[in-house]
Scaffold this active site. Structure first.
Site, PDB file in Angstrom:
ATOM      1  CE1 TYR A  39     -50.493  10.069  -6.460  1.00 55.60           C
ATOM      2  CE2 TYR A  39     -50.736  11.423  -8.514  1.00 55.60           C
ATOM      3  CZ  TYR A  39     -50.034  11.021  -7.326  1.00 55.60           C
ATOM      4  OH  TYR A  39     -48.456  11.003  -7.692  1.00 55.60           O
ATOM      5  CG  ASN A  62     -44.317   3.138  -1.276  1.00 54.09           C
ATOM      6  OD1 ASN A  62     -43.727   2.393  -0.636  1.00 54.09           O
ATOM      7  ND2 ASN A  62     -44.612   3.039  -2.669  1.00 54.09           N
ATOM      8  CB  CYS A  70     -46.067   4.751  -5.335  1.00 52.77           C
ATOM      9  SG  CYS A  70     -44.204   5.058  -5.041  1.00 52.77           S
ATOM     10  CG  HIS A  71     -43.630   3.196 -10.789  1.00 49.60           C
ATOM     11  ND1 HIS A  71     -43.236   2.232  -9.671  1.00 49.60           N
ATOM     12  CD2 HIS A  71     -43.912   2.538 -11.830  1.00 49.60           C
ATOM     13  CE1 HIS A  71     -43.224   0.817 -10.326  1.00 49.60           C
ATOM     14  NE2 HIS A  71     -43.692   1.076 -11.578  1.00 49.60           N
ATOM     15  CD  GLU A  97     -44.029  -1.203 -14.077  1.00 47.72           C
ATOM     16  OE1 GLU A  97     -43.427  -1.429 -12.849  1.00 47.72           O
ATOM     17  OE2 GLU A  97     -45.208  -0.677 -14.196  1.00 47.72           O
TER      18      GLU A  97
END
Length: 102
Positions: A39, A62, A70-71, A97
């Site tokens: 963050y 979001n 945002c993950h 991912e």
């Protein structure tokens, strides 16, 4: 195309939110799939180095979490924090991912 995480970047979006929220949300698209950012790092990237908590709050609002990933934003110490879909799902998305060595 299967496995093409960049395809989400082609999705046109029209969001309602404050200027700050929209800046945070758009910046989420710059975090490459398979990587994370804290963050605080995201706050520095948007030119507001002291706004890590505000970035976290914007992240929590979001409205389209997969298109605006945002993950990929994590705690400063590398911990998984704050994901509306649950931390288990956040971890799954991050693992999903990661590049595979097939």
């Amino acid at each position: 195309m299967a496995g093409d995480f960049l395809a989400f970047n082609a999705v046109n979006i029209a969001l309602t939110g404050t200027e700050f929220q929209q800046e945070v949300w758009q910046n989420l698209r710059t975090i490459p799939a398979g990587t994370t950012m804290s963050y605080g790092e995201l706050a520095r990237d948007i030119g507001r180095p002291k706004a890590a908590r505000a970035v976290g709050y914007a992240n929590s609002l979001n409205p389209i979490a997969l298109v605006l990933p945002c993950h990929r934003v994590i705690g400063q110490n590398g911990s998984l924090t704050g994901f509306a879909g649950g931390l288990g799902r956040k971890g799954w998305l991050l693992t999903h991912e990661k590049p595979r060595s097939d």
